[in-house]
Design a protein around this motif. Structure first.
Motif, PDB file in Angstrom:
ATOM      1  N   PHE A 120       9.580 -15.523  -8.203  1.00 22.90           N
ATOM      2  CA  PHE A 120       8.084 -15.156  -8.337  1.00 22.90           C
ATOM      3  C   PHE A 120       7.675 -14.811  -9.878  1.00 22.90           C
ATOM      4  O   PHE A 120       8.509 -14.303 -10.497  1.00 22.90           O
ATOM      5  N   THR A 121       6.466 -14.951  -9.956  1.00 23.13           N
ATOM      6  CA  THR A 121       5.887 -14.479 -11.387  1.00 23.13           C
ATOM      7  C   THR A 121       4.480 -14.202 -11.366  1.00 23.13           C
ATOM      8  O   THR A 121       4.007 -14.373 -10.048  1.00 23.13           O
ATOM      9  N   GLY A 122       3.847 -13.925 -12.254  1.00 25.36           N
ATOM     10  CA  GLY A 122       2.568 -13.632 -12.399  1.00 25.36           C
ATOM     11  C   GLY A 122       2.009 -13.373 -13.691  1.00 25.36           C
ATOM     12  O   GLY A 122       2.792 -13.642 -14.633  1.00 25.36           O
ATOM     13  N   ASP A 123       0.822 -12.938 -13.830  1.00 25.09           N
ATOM     14  CA  ASP A 123       0.482 -12.707 -15.217  1.00 25.09           C
ATOM     15  C   ASP A 123       0.778 -11.654 -15.996  1.00 25.09           C
ATOM     16  O   ASP A 123       1.727 -10.885 -15.378  1.00 25.09           O
ATOM     17  N   ARG A 124       0.440 -11.174 -17.408  1.00 26.40           N
ATOM     18  CA  ARG A 124       0.902 -10.117 -18.034  1.00 26.40           C
ATOM     19  C   ARG A 124       0.783  -8.872 -17.320  1.00 26.40           C
ATOM     20  O   ARG A 124       1.502  -8.003 -17.277  1.00 26.40           O
ATOM     21  N   SER A 125      -0.507  -8.650 -16.708  1.00 22.81           N
ATOM     22  CA  SER A 125      -0.831  -7.499 -15.834  1.00 22.81           C
ATOM     23  C   SER A 125       0.337  -7.054 -14.863  1.00 22.81           C
ATOM     24  O   SER A 125       1.005  -6.233 -14.646  1.00 22.81           O
ATOM     25  N   LEU A 126       0.472  -8.390 -13.893  1.00 24.34           N
ATOM     26  CA  LEU A 126       1.475  -8.212 -12.611  1.00 24.34           C
ATOM     27  C   LEU A 126       2.721  -8.064 -13.202  1.00 24.34           C
ATOM     28  O   LEU A 126       3.785  -7.322 -12.711  1.00 24.34           O
ATOM     29  N   ALA A 127       3.244  -8.831 -14.326  1.00 21.03           N
ATOM     30  CA  ALA A 127       4.627  -8.636 -14.868  1.00 21.03           C
ATOM     31  C   ALA A 127       4.857  -7.074 -15.311  1.00 21.03           C
ATOM     32  O   ALA A 127       6.107  -7.077 -15.770  1.00 21.03           O
ATOM     33  N   SER A 128       3.822  -6.290 -15.669  1.00 20.20           N
ATOM     34  CA  SER A 128       4.323  -5.031 -16.093  1.00 20.20           C
ATOM     35  C   SER A 128       4.269  -3.839 -14.673  1.00 20.20           C
ATOM     36  O   SER A 128       4.451  -2.815 -15.124  1.00 20.20           O
ATOM     37  N   ARG A 129       4.148  -4.507 -13.665  1.00 17.79           N
ATOM     38  CA  ARG A 129       3.975  -3.474 -12.543  1.00 17.79           C
ATOM     39  C   ARG A 129       5.254  -3.454 -11.782  1.00 17.79           C
ATOM     40  O   ARG A 129       5.974  -4.386 -11.710  1.00 17.79           O
ATOM     41  N   PRO A 130       5.598  -2.358 -11.166  1.00 17.73           N
ATOM     42  CA  PRO A 130       6.849  -1.965 -10.642  1.00 17.73           C
ATOM     43  C   PRO A 130       7.003  -2.737  -9.308  1.00 17.73           C
ATOM     44  O   PRO A 130       6.341  -2.619  -8.540  1.00 17.73           O
ATOM     45  N   MET A 131       8.247  -3.358  -9.199  1.00 12.02           N
ATOM     46  CA  MET A 131       8.741  -4.149  -7.929  1.00 12.02           C
ATOM     47  C   MET A 131       9.767  -3.604  -7.108  1.00 12.02           C
ATOM     48  O   MET A 131       9.881  -3.857  -6.084  1.00 12.02           O
ATOM     49  N   GLY A 132      10.338  -2.569  -7.600  1.00  5.06           N
ATOM     50  CA  GLY A 132      11.426  -1.963  -7.310  1.00  5.06           C
ATOM     51  C   GLY A 132      11.311  -1.189  -5.847  1.00  5.06           C
ATOM     52  O   GLY A 132      11.736  -1.131  -4.990  1.00  5.06           O
ATOM     53  N   ARG A 133       9.692  -0.853  -5.883  1.00  2.00           N
ATOM     54  CA  ARG A 133       9.221  -0.179  -4.672  1.00  2.00           C
ATOM     55  C   ARG A 133       9.338  -1.062  -3.598  1.00  2.00           C
ATOM     56  O   ARG A 133       9.626  -0.572  -2.300  1.00  2.00           O
ATOM     57  N   VAL A 134       9.478  -2.500  -3.508  1.00  2.00           N
ATOM     58  CA  VAL A 134       9.652  -3.372  -2.567  1.00  2.00           C
ATOM     59  C   VAL A 134      10.876  -4.013  -2.461  1.00  2.00           C
ATOM     60  O   VAL A 134      11.654  -4.000  -1.386  1.00  2.00           O
ATOM     61  N   THR A 135      11.628  -3.956  -3.605  1.00  2.00           N
ATOM     62  CA  THR A 135      12.990  -4.871  -3.607  1.00  2.00           C
ATOM     63  C   THR A 135      13.893  -3.839  -2.901  1.00  2.00           C
ATOM     64  O   THR A 135      15.045  -4.330  -2.337  1.00  2.00           O
ATOM     65  N   GLU A 136      13.773  -2.494  -3.277  1.00  2.00           N
ATOM     66  CA  GLU A 136      14.650  -1.598  -2.762  1.00  2.00           C
ATOM     67  C   GLU A 136      14.897  -1.489  -1.056  1.00  2.00           C
ATOM     68  O   GLU A 136      15.827  -1.725  -0.683  1.00  2.00           O
ATOM     69  N   PRO A 137      13.592  -1.396  -0.411  1.00  5.54           N
ATOM     70  CA  PRO A 137      13.609  -1.345   1.033  1.00  5.54           C
ATOM     71  C   PRO A 137      14.084  -2.912   1.447  1.00  5.54           C
ATOM     72  O   PRO A 137      14.869  -2.830   2.435  1.00  5.54           O
ATOM     73  N   LEU A 138      13.818  -4.012   0.807  1.00  4.39           N
ATOM     74  CA  LEU A 138      14.200  -4.930   1.299  1.00  4.39           C
ATOM     75  C   LEU A 138      15.562  -5.418   1.074  1.00  4.39           C
ATOM     76  O   LEU A 138      16.202  -6.182   1.736  1.00  4.39           O
TER      77      LEU A 138
END
Ligand SMILES: O=C(O)C1=C[C@@H](OP(=O)(O)O)[C@@H](O)[C@H](O)C1
Ligand SMILES: C=C(OP(=O)(O)O)C(=O)O
Length: 450
Positions: A120-138
Motif C-alpha cells: 500500500f502507498t499514498g500521498d505525502r499526507s497519508l505517508a506521514s500518518r500512523p499505521m501501527g494502530r491497525v497493523t498491531e491488531p492485524l
C-alpha cells in the motif's frame, strides 16, 4: 495519487447573504464501506449516491485490483460484483490509496486474513500518518506488516495463511481501527471481538448486518463490545448512500456566520455517532432547525435549515463528544472565531494525526487571520472575535488537507478582508462540488493559478 494536477489557490471574500438549497454529496465513510463489503459478497451490489471524491475512487480501484468487478454507471450509481469473503486475489501492483486514511486502513483489514501480500502507498499526507494502530491488531490475526520506520506507508502487508480470531480493545477512539479489525474478522473462523471505550461511528457494524453477517454490540462497563461471527456468506445489497454530514457542516456553518443567510441542507443523517457538531452549534446559540425528520435505510435523517446567528457564544465542547464530530473541529473553530467568548476543545489529540496536524494547521491560519488560539497536545481554545470581527487578510497553508481548505474558505466569507488557501486540490478528495455548490448559494470564491 489523489491530490494531483496543477496547484491552484482559492480566494474567499465576504459578500451578500447565502441562500438556497445545498445538496451535498454522498457520505465518504458509507461509500468506502459499500464498495468494500460489495466486493466481499458474492454477486452484484448496486450503490446509488456514492461519493465521487478521490478518496472513494481510490477504494473503487483497489477493489478492482483485488479481483472485484467495479463499474460506474454515471450519476453516482455504481455496481460491484463481489468475490466473496476470502475471495480476494493478490494484486500485481501497488495499491495507492491517495489521501485516504479510511481507505488504506479498512483495506489493510480486509486483506489481512487472505494468504497474499499487498503493498500500500499514498500521498505525502497519508505517508506521514500512523499505521501501527491497525497493523498491531492485524498481527494478532497472523498478518505481518513491513513499512517505513514508525509504521508508515509505503507498507507491505503479508496476510495470515491460517487466520485466528481476535479479541482486541482499541487504545484510541477510532472507527478506522475498529473497522479494520471487523473486516479482517470476516475471513477468520470463530468470533472476533472489538471493544471500544468510546463509541465511534458505527457504519461498519450497521452495514455488515445489512449484508447478512452476525454482529452484536453490547454496552458494558468495559465499553462497547462488538462481536462478529467469522466466515459469513455476505449477501449483495442495494445501497442508497446518505448525504455526508461532514460535508454538510460547511454550508451549515457558513450560513450561521454570514449575515442574512438562510440555507437548507436536505437529507442529512442524524446517526448519533456522527451528529456531535449539530449539538455543539445549538449550544452556541445557532439558529438551526431539523425539518422533515424521517427514517431512510435504517438511519434517522433530516433536512437541516441554518440561518445567520448573530448571538453565537463560545462553549466548552465535552470531551466525550469528540468522536461524534472528529472531522468537524476545523469548521467548528471557524464558527468559534466568529462567536463571542472562548470555545474550549479538549480531548482532541486525534486531530494531530489526520491529513495534517489539524490543531496546528488551524491555529496557524486562524492566528494569521487575527484570531487568538492557544493549544496543547490534546486541547485547543479559540477566543472569538464576535460577529463580523475576524480580520482575515491571510493566505493559509492547507497541507494537503481538504477540511482545512474548506474551513478557511468559509472563514473568508465572513471576515473583513479576503482569506485565500494556497492549494485547492485536496477539496476533491471528499467534496468535489464544494466550490460550485457554495457559489450557487451566493459565496464569492475565485480560483487562481498558484
Ligand atoms: O471510519 C471512518 O470512515 C472514519 C473515521 C474517522 O477516523 P478515525 O477512525 O481515525 O477517527 C474519521 O476521521 C474519518 O474521516 C472517517
Ligand atoms: C480524517 C479524514 O479522512 P481520512 O482519515 O479517511 O483520511 C477526514 O475526512 O476528515
Amino acid at each position: 495519487m489523489s491530490v494531483s494536477g496543477k496547484t491552484f489557490t482559492i480566494i474567499a471574500r465576504s459578500g451578500g447573504p447565502l441562500s438556497g438549497i445545498a445538496n451535498v454529496p454522498g457520505d465518504k465513510s458509507v461509500s468506502h464501506r459499500a464498495l468494500i463489503l460489495g466486493a466481499m459478497s458474492v454477486g452484484e451490489t448496486r450503490i446509488t449516491g456514492l461519493l465521487g471524491g478521490e478518496d472513494v475512487l481510490a477504494t473503487a480501484r483497489a477493489m478492482a485490483s483485488l479481483g472485484a468487478e467495479v463499474a460506474s454507471h454515471g450519476d453516482n450509481a455504481w455496481s460491484v460484483h463481489g468475490v466473496g469473503v476470502g475471495g480476494f486475489s493478490e494484486p500485481d501492483h501497488v495499491i495507492d490509496c491517495g489521501n485516504a486514511g479510511t481507505g488504506v486502513r479498512l483495506l489493510m483489514g480486509a486483506v489481512a486474513t487472505h494468504d497474499m501480500s499487498v503493498t500500500f502507498t499514498g500521498d505525502r499526507s497519508l505517508a506521514s500518518r500512523p499505521m501501527g494502530r491497525v497493523t498491531e491488531p492485524l498481527s494478532l490475526f497472523g498478518a505481518r506488516a513491513i513499512g517505513r520506520r514508525g509504521g508508515k506507508l509505503p507498507m507491505t502487508l503479508a496476510g495470515a495463511r491460517d487466520p485466528v480470531p481476535v479479541r482486541y480493545t482499541t487504545p484510541v477512539a477510532s472507527a478506522q481501527v475498529k473497522s479494520a479489525i471487523l473486516l479482517a474478522g470476516l475471513n477468520a473462523p470463530g468470533e472476533t471481538v472489538v471493544i471500544e471505550r468510546e463509541a465511534t461511528r458505527d457504519h461498519t457494524e450497521r452495514m455488515l448486518t445489512g449484508f447478512g453477517a452476525q454482529v452484536t454490540t453490547e454496552v458494558t462497563p468495559e465499553g462497547r463490545v462488538i462481536t462478529l461471527t467469522g466466515r459469513p456468506d455476505l449477501v449483495p445489497q442495494t445501497i442508497a448512500v446518505p448525504r455526508d454530514p461532514s460535508s454538510a457542516a460547511f454550508p451549515i456553518c457558513a450560513a450561521l456566520i454570514v449575515p442574512g443567510s438562510d440555507v437548507l441542507v436536505p437529507g442529512i443523517a442524524l446517526n448519533p455517532t456522527r451528529a456531535g457538531l449539530l449539538d455543539t452549534l445549538e449550544e452556541m446559540g445557532a439558529d438551526l432547525t431539523r425539518e422533515a425528520v424521517r427514517d431512510e435505510g435504517g438511519e434517522p435523517v433530516a433536512d437541516i435549515r441554518a440561518r445567520y446567528s448573530p448571538d453565537l457564544r463560545g462553549v466548552h465542547v465535552p470531551e466525550a463528544r469528540a468522536a461524534s464530530m472528529i472531522d468537524e473541529y476545523p469548521i467548528l473553530s471557524v464558527v468559534a472565531a466568529c462567536a463571542t467568548g472562548i470555545t474550549d476543545m479538549p480531548g482532541t489529540a486525534e486531530l494531530r494525526v489526520k491529513e495534517s496536524d489539524r490543531i496546528a494547521t488551524m491555529a496557524e491560519g486562524l492566528r494569521a487571520a487575527g484570531v487568538a488560539v492557544e493549544d496543547g497536545p490534546d486541547w485547543w481554545r479559540v477566543t472569538g472575535c464576535g460577529p463580523g470581527g475576524v480580520a482575515g487578510g491571510a493566505t493559509v497553508a492547507t497541507r494537503l488537507d481538504h477540511r482545512i481548505a474548506m474551513s478557511f474558505l468559509i472563514l473568508g466569507l465572513a471576515a473583513k478582508a479576503p482569506v485565500a488557501v494556497d492549494d485547492g486540490r485536496p477539496i476533491a478528495t471528499s467534496f468535489p462540488i464544494f466550490v460550485e455548490l457554495m457559489r450557487s448559494l451566493g459565496a464569492d470564491l475565485s480560483l487562481e493559478d498558484a
